[in-house]
Design an enzyme around this catalytic site. Structure first.
Site, PDB file in Angstrom:
ATOM      1  N   HIS A 154       0.566  -1.167  -0.016  1.00 47.26           N
ATOM      2  CA  HIS A 154      -0.155   0.034  -0.130  1.00 47.26           C
ATOM      3  C   HIS A 154       0.859   1.365   0.047  1.00 47.26           C
ATOM      4  CE1 HIS A 154      -2.783   3.020   0.813  1.00 47.26           C
ATOM      5  NE2 HIS A 154      -2.393   3.154   2.022  1.00 47.26           N
ATOM      6  N   HIS A 208       3.998   7.100   4.949  1.00 41.64           N
ATOM      7  CA  HIS A 208       2.957   7.894   5.502  1.00 41.64           C
ATOM      8  C   HIS A 208       1.896   6.902   6.276  1.00 41.64           C
ATOM      9  CE1 HIS A 208       0.346   5.354   2.415  1.00 41.64           C
ATOM     10  NE2 HIS A 208      -0.725   5.937   3.082  1.00 41.64           N
ATOM     11  N   GLU A 238       0.913   5.611  11.843  1.00 47.57           N
ATOM     12  CA  GLU A 238      -0.301   5.447  12.426  1.00 47.57           C
ATOM     13  C   GLU A 238      -0.337   3.978  12.479  1.00 47.57           C
ATOM     14  OE1 GLU A 238      -4.260   6.294  12.679  1.00 47.57           O
ATOM     15  OE2 GLU A 238      -2.617   7.395  12.884  1.00 47.57           O
ATOM     16  N   ASP A 239       0.181   2.979  11.975  1.00 47.17           N
ATOM     17  CA  ASP A 239      -0.044   1.724  12.115  1.00 47.17           C
ATOM     18  C   ASP A 239       0.803   0.722  12.750  1.00 47.17           C
ATOM     19  OD1 ASP A 239      -2.356   2.234  10.879  1.00 47.17           O
ATOM     20  OD2 ASP A 239      -1.890   1.582   8.909  1.00 47.17           O
ATOM     21  N   ASP A 265      -2.851   8.134  -1.493  1.00 48.31           N
ATOM     22  CA  ASP A 265      -3.344   7.159  -0.487  1.00 48.31           C
ATOM     23  C   ASP A 265      -4.572   6.556  -0.779  1.00 48.31           C
ATOM     24  OD1 ASP A 265      -3.293   5.854   2.101  1.00 48.31           O
ATOM     25  OD2 ASP A 265      -4.512   7.574   3.007  1.00 48.31           O
ATOM     26  N   ASP A 273     -21.121  13.193 -25.928  1.00 49.94           N
ATOM     27  CA  ASP A 273     -19.558  12.646 -25.754  1.00 49.94           C
ATOM     28  C   ASP A 273     -19.315  11.245 -25.060  1.00 49.94           C
ATOM     29  OD1 ASP A 273     -20.594  13.842 -23.481  1.00 49.94           O
ATOM     30  OD2 ASP A 273     -19.063  15.267 -23.058  1.00 49.94           O
TER      31      ASP A 273
HETATM   32 MN    MN Z   1      -2.669   4.606   3.892  1.00 48.34          MN
END
Ligand code: MN
Length: 321
Positions: free
Chosen positions: A38, A62, A66-67, A128, A249
């Site tokens: 990811h 990134h 957080e994780d 993300d 279109d």
């Molecule tokens: Mn992420």
């Protein structure tokens, strides 16, 4: 990314790659793949957008705060204040959870606040989100709906305002099946046959366009067919009593030529061959859109009375757009 990390493990990208790979080592995504995929995909997207090295590195890192057990201080110590700031910014944006209309303004405000500090934080968040939307099918239905709605109402419009129309459209398309499953099903059943038909038709007229231009010594650099997106197609159909005939279109041609004067010459050649529809000629070269978009647009009546939408521009405009 992998190549850079292998060839030059001591470079910024190389170090961020190995750092992120290590901290996510024992994690898996809901799809079952290694979690590191990811941040890697996020960084690949940022690289495609030609953002600077610090942003790409922050893309790799990134989710590490957080994780995993990593702190912003760890990131700063290893990668410096700038990247620490970017990762911290994305982490903070991630903590804002969309809970429907009530919290929408609050969300937007925080986004714009982040924007005013450093736009790069928002780019990372968008990259993300793009990967999260591409893998949304792995999540439980309740979560799918919330994330799709948040994407449709906050991230897609935000991308649009930043001039990233293509991304905005892709995010809306990815959200569409989760927000309007029935309508999506209907479109899937109704549109493809017509779509195939039109694609066949466009394939036939491509050589005709090339021939007409070459008679005036213009060699097109690119002739593309452009397909209408499902999400925007549906909105358009609602305005036209769901009549697919009325959508001009549904498929269109994009013509890239060498110079500005060739753009106007090509417009004249096309109009000489196929009559234009009144009121559909737009010269965004002489009068660019507020976001600097430049191109000529026209709609003509082609062979068999079929309607064709055309965009004509130079390569420079194409890349800038
Ligand atoms: Mn992420």
């Amino acid at each position: 990314m992998k190549e850079i990390a292998k060839k030059d493990p001591e470079s910024l990208i190389g170090r961020a790659f190995h750092f992120a790979e290590k901290v996510h080592r024992n994690q898996k995504r809901k799809t079952g793949e290694p979690y590191f995929n990811h941040p890697l995909q996020t960084a690949e997207t940022l690289n495609e957008w030609r953002l600077d090295e610090a942003t790409v590195a922050a893309g790799l890192l990134h989710d590490s705060v957080e994780d995993t057990g990593t702190t912003v201080e760890d990131i700063e110590k290893n990668f410096g204040k700038e990247i620490g700031f970017l990762v911290d910014g994305v982490t903070k944006l991630g903590r804002i959870k969309y809970r429907g209309v009530g919290s929408r303004l609050e969300n937007m405000r925080k986004m714009i606040l982040a924007l005013s500090h450093d736009l790069r934080v928002v780019f990372i968040k968008l990259a993300d989100r793009l990967h999260n939307m591409r893998t949304l099918s792995a999540l439980p239905p309740m979560k799918q709906k919330r994330i799709a709605m948040e994407t449709d109402e906050i991230y897609a419009p935000l991308a649009y305002r930043l001039g990233m129309q293509h991304l905005s459209g892709e995010l809306k398309d990815l959200a569409f099946p989760y927000l309007f499953p029935k309508e999506n099903q209907w479109l899937k059943e109704t549109v493809p046959a017509r779509y195939e038909e039109r694609l066949e038709y466009l394939k036939k007229i491509k050589p005709q366009v090339e021939k007409a231009l070459s008679e005036h010594h213009i060699k097109p650099l690119v002739i593309d067919f452009r397909a209408k997106r499902y999400s925007s197609l549906y909105r358009k159909l609602l305005l036209h009593d769901m009549d697919t005939e009325k959508i001009y279109d549904l498929v269109a041609i994009r013509l890239v030529v060498g110079t500005v004067s060739e753009c106007y010459a090509a417009l004249g050649i096309i109009h000489e061959k196929w009559p234009p529809l009144p009121g559909r000629i737009k010269d965004y070269i002489a009068m660019p859109k507020p976001n600097s978009y430049r191109s000529i647009h026209t709609t003509v009546i082609g062979p068999n009375e079929k309607i064709i939408e055309l965009q004509i521009r130079t390569m420079e405009m194409h890349e800038e757009n």
